[in-house]
Design an enzyme around this catalytic site. Structure first.
Site, PDB file in Angstrom:
ATOM      1  N   CYS A 115      39.777  59.702  34.878  1.00  0.00           N
ATOM      2  CA  CYS A 115      38.571  60.362  35.505  1.00  0.00           C
ATOM      3  C   CYS A 115      38.969  61.583  35.649  1.00  0.00           C
ATOM      4  O   CYS A 115      38.111  62.645  35.999  1.00  0.00           O
ATOM      5  CB  CYS A 115      38.304  59.513  36.789  1.00  0.00           C
ATOM      6  N   HIS A 263      33.958  64.727  40.329  1.00  0.00           N
ATOM      7  CA  HIS A 263      33.743  63.742  39.349  1.00  0.00           C
ATOM      8  C   HIS A 263      32.774  62.738  39.908  1.00  0.00           C
ATOM      9  O   HIS A 263      32.938  62.256  40.989  1.00  0.00           O
ATOM     10  CB  HIS A 263      35.081  63.074  39.069  1.00  0.00           C
ATOM     11  N   ASN A 293      29.103  56.551  36.009  1.00  0.00           N
ATOM     12  CA  ASN A 293      30.279  57.214  36.187  1.00  0.00           C
ATOM     13  C   ASN A 293      30.894  57.165  34.697  1.00  0.00           C
ATOM     14  O   ASN A 293      31.150  56.361  34.087  1.00  0.00           O
ATOM     15  CB  ASN A 293      31.415  56.239  37.079  1.00  0.00           C
TER      16      ASN A 293
HETATM   17  O1  UT7 Z   1      36.117  56.845  38.518  1.00  0.00           O
HETATM   18  C1  UT7 Z   1      37.396  56.923  39.468  1.00  0.00           C
HETATM   19  C2  UT7 Z   1      37.754  55.628  40.193  1.00  0.00           C
HETATM   20  N1  UT7 Z   1      36.775  54.935  40.624  1.00  0.00           N
HETATM   21  C3  UT7 Z   1      36.212  54.904  41.737  1.00  0.00           C
HETATM   22  O2  UT7 Z   1      36.280  55.930  42.442  1.00  0.00           O
HETATM   23  C4  UT7 Z   1      35.363  53.734  42.332  1.00  0.00           C
HETATM   24  C5  UT7 Z   1      35.787  53.143  43.651  1.00  0.00           C
HETATM   25  N2  UT7 Z   1      35.326  52.058  44.179  1.00  0.00           N
HETATM   26  C6  UT7 Z   1      33.965  51.916  44.297  1.00  0.00           C
HETATM   27  O3  UT7 Z   1      33.075  52.624  44.154  1.00  0.00           O
HETATM   28  C7  UT7 Z   1      33.471  50.489  45.006  1.00  0.00           C
HETATM   29  O4  UT7 Z   1      34.658  49.865  45.318  1.00  0.00           O
HETATM   30  C8  UT7 Z   1      32.699  49.600  44.047  1.00  0.00           C
HETATM   31  C9  UT7 Z   1      31.427  50.091  43.933  1.00  0.00           C
HETATM   32  C10 UT7 Z   1      33.449  49.355  42.760  1.00  0.00           C
HETATM   33  C11 UT7 Z   1      32.468  48.224  44.745  1.00  0.00           C
HETATM   34  O5  UT7 Z   1      31.915  48.371  46.177  1.00  0.00           O
HETATM   35  P1  UT7 Z   1      32.517  47.807  47.097  1.00  0.00           P
HETATM   36  O6  UT7 Z   1      31.600  48.158  48.369  1.00  0.00           O
HETATM   37  O7  UT7 Z   1      33.978  48.203  47.321  1.00  0.00           O
HETATM   38  O8  UT7 Z   1      32.138  46.160  46.953  1.00  0.00           O
HETATM   39  P2  UT7 Z   1      33.473  45.095  46.796  1.00  0.00           P
HETATM   40  O9  UT7 Z   1      34.328  45.160  45.745  1.00  0.00           O
HETATM   41  O10 UT7 Z   1      33.825  44.624  48.107  1.00  0.00           O
HETATM   42  O11 UT7 Z   1      32.478  43.761  46.666  1.00  0.00           O
HETATM   43  C12 UT7 Z   1      31.467  43.397  47.720  1.00  0.00           C
HETATM   44  C13 UT7 Z   1      30.736  42.111  47.245  1.00  0.00           C
HETATM   45  C14 UT7 Z   1      31.607  41.053  46.790  1.00  0.00           C
HETATM   46  O12 UT7 Z   1      30.981  39.647  47.009  1.00  0.00           O
HETATM   47  P3  UT7 Z   1      31.796  38.819  48.382  1.00  0.00           P
HETATM   48  O13 UT7 Z   1      33.345  38.875  48.224  1.00  0.00           O
HETATM   49  O14 UT7 Z   1      31.659  39.900  49.624  1.00  0.00           O
HETATM   50  O15 UT7 Z   1      31.081  37.757  48.329  1.00  0.00           O
HETATM   51  C15 UT7 Z   1      31.532  41.156  45.103  1.00  0.00           C
HETATM   52  O16 UT7 Z   1      31.877  40.093  44.523  1.00  0.00           O
HETATM   53  O17 UT7 Z   1      29.750  42.454  46.291  1.00  0.00           O
HETATM   54  C16 UT7 Z   1      30.144  41.575  45.059  1.00  0.00           C
HETATM   55  N3  UT7 Z   1      29.986  42.630  44.082  1.00  0.00           N
HETATM   56  C17 UT7 Z   1      28.762  42.510  43.237  1.00  0.00           C
HETATM   57  N4  UT7 Z   1      27.390  41.914  43.726  1.00  0.00           N
HETATM   58  C18 UT7 Z   1      26.390  42.310  42.834  1.00  0.00           C
HETATM   59  C19 UT7 Z   1      30.808  43.132  42.858  1.00  0.00           C
HETATM   60  N5  UT7 Z   1      30.164  43.589  42.282  1.00  0.00           N
HETATM   61  C20 UT7 Z   1      28.719  43.410  42.284  1.00  0.00           C
HETATM   62  C21 UT7 Z   1      27.671  43.521  41.424  1.00  0.00           C
HETATM   63  N6  UT7 Z   1      26.510  43.104  41.836  1.00  0.00           N
HETATM   64  N7  UT7 Z   1      27.754  44.490  40.311  1.00  0.00           N
END
Ligand code: UT7
Length: 336
Positions: A115, A263, A293
């Site tokens: 990235c 980014h 992204n």
């Molecule tokens: O590009 C450079 C580096 N990358 C980044 O900077 C990305 C950084 N991270 C993020 O942007 C976020 O962490 C994500 C967008 C990847 C994830 O968002 P989050 O708010 O951190 O969600 P989470 O991983 O904590 O997941 C929350 C819930 C989980 O369910 P439970 O365990 O709470 O029941 C996941 O299983 O959301 C669920 N989940 C989804 N649900 C629907 C994860 N992905 C999805 C999805 N659709 N696509």
């Protein structure tokens, strides 16, 4: 004093638009979840037969940047190509662009910094120009990520985020009071495994890994793994640190930023950074809504769009900043 200024910008994205709604056909997700957590509404993905590869898209963006710079491919002295998704494991995609643009035997360097690849590539290109070694350097960021994603519920936390596309920038030497003023480059390898594609690799070559997969079909080490929350928390801090570092090097403050091109990792990350730095909406470029992204391509695509929309004028202080896998992060400051 020699500096490098932007002579031309270009971008290319595949024609195929993949909406959040389309993704709900392949996995258990929703438009609402994706928009709320990331800001993304749609992204572009390559499709079989469209001729798009990391190198061909990079070449298309480069042609546009060259045209806008009023240059021919033969005017370029050096290529720096940033990608995490090269056409081949080796050679890199820079040499493929050199072939596609029918360029003379100039040097081509691939940068593998995910990235933050474009920020690193820009800093590298600027050093060559500042020392007087090269006059015109072509910097490209291009990615085809869609072909390497786990497009099922298992991989949804990663696969809904990433998109394909390319951006390019021609840098040229100038002795005017403008161009790149400062760079900040950092890494923290202890977190290498927090955002990673592990295999196949020299540790676990293809043949061995394919045999391993037959016995362990649930192993997903060939798909990107991201510890999302952990990455998010580091990103919001490191973005700000890198931006403050380049501003301090130039004796400036956040109030002097005319345009921040972050980014496009996650809209929430960019909004958080914007708030911390006290910037208005019109001072920050966000286009993740349309492209997702695109890793090393996101900054040159966003910068090109901002320029096309007339958001940058002579004398503006523009900051590029990124954080990602490695962890690696950094920023570039330029006076337009
Ligand atoms: O590009 C450079 C580096 N990358 C980044 O900077 C990305 C950084 N991270 C993020 O942007 C976020 O962490 C994500 C967008 C990847 C994830 O968002 P989050 O708010 O951190 O969600 P989470 O991983 O904590 O997941 C929350 C819930 C989980 O369910 P439970 O365990 O709470 O029941 C996941 O299983 O959301 C669920 N989940 C989804 N649900 C629907 C994860 N992905 C999805 C999805 N659709 N696509």
């Amino acid at each position: 004093m020699l500096r490098s200024k932007v002579a031309g910008l270009g971008k290319y994205v595949p024609e195929r638009v993949v909406t959040n709604e389309e993704l709900t056909r392949y996995m258990d997700t929703s438009d609402e979840w994706i928009r709320e957590r990331t800001g993304i509404r749609e992204r572009r993905w390559v499709e079989p037969g469209d001729g798009n590869t990391t190198a061909t898209m990079g070449a298309k963006a480069a042609r546009q940047a060259l045209e806008r710079a009023g240059m021919e491919p033969a005017d370029i002295d050096f290529i720096v190509f940033a990608t995490l998704s090269p056409d081949y494991i080796f050679p890199g995609s820079g040499v493929l662009v050199q072939k596609l643009l029918d360029m003379p035997t100039v040097g081509a360097l691939d940068v593998r910094n995910q990235c933050s690849g474009f920020v690193y590539a820009t800093a590298v290109a600027d050093q060559f120009i500042r020392t007087g070694m090269y006059k015109n350097v072509l910097v490209i960021g291009s990615e085809v990520q869609s072909t390497g994603l786990d497009v099922s519920t298992r991989g949804r936390a990663v696969s809904v985020i990433f998109g394909d596309g390319a951006g390019a920038m021609v840098l040229t030497a100038t002795d005017e009071d403008r161009g790149f003023l400062a760079h900040s480059l950092h890494s923290e390898g202890k977190y290498a495994e927090e955002l990673i594609v592990k295999y196949p690799s020299s540790n676990f070559p293809s043949q061995k890994y394919f045999e391993h997969l037959q016995q362990n079909p649930d192993d997903t080490s060939h798909f990107p793994y991201m510890n999302g929350n952990f990455v998010f928390k580091h990103a919001v801090i490191r973005f700000q640190e890198a931006i403050m570092e380049v501003l301090q090097q130039a004796g400036l403050t956040p109030a002097d930023i005319d345009l921040l091109v972050p980014h496009q990792a996650n809209l929430r990350i960019s909004q958080f950074v914007q708030k911390q730095l006290g910037l208005r909406d019109d001072q920050v470029v966000n286009n993740i809504q349309k492209y997702g992204n695109t890793t090393a391509a996101s900054i040159p695509i966003a910068l090109t769009e901002a320029w096309e929309e007339g958001r940058i004028k002579d004398g503006d202080h523009v900051v590029l900043a990124a954080f990602g896998s490695g962890f690696t992060w950094g920023a570039n400051l330029l006076k337009w």
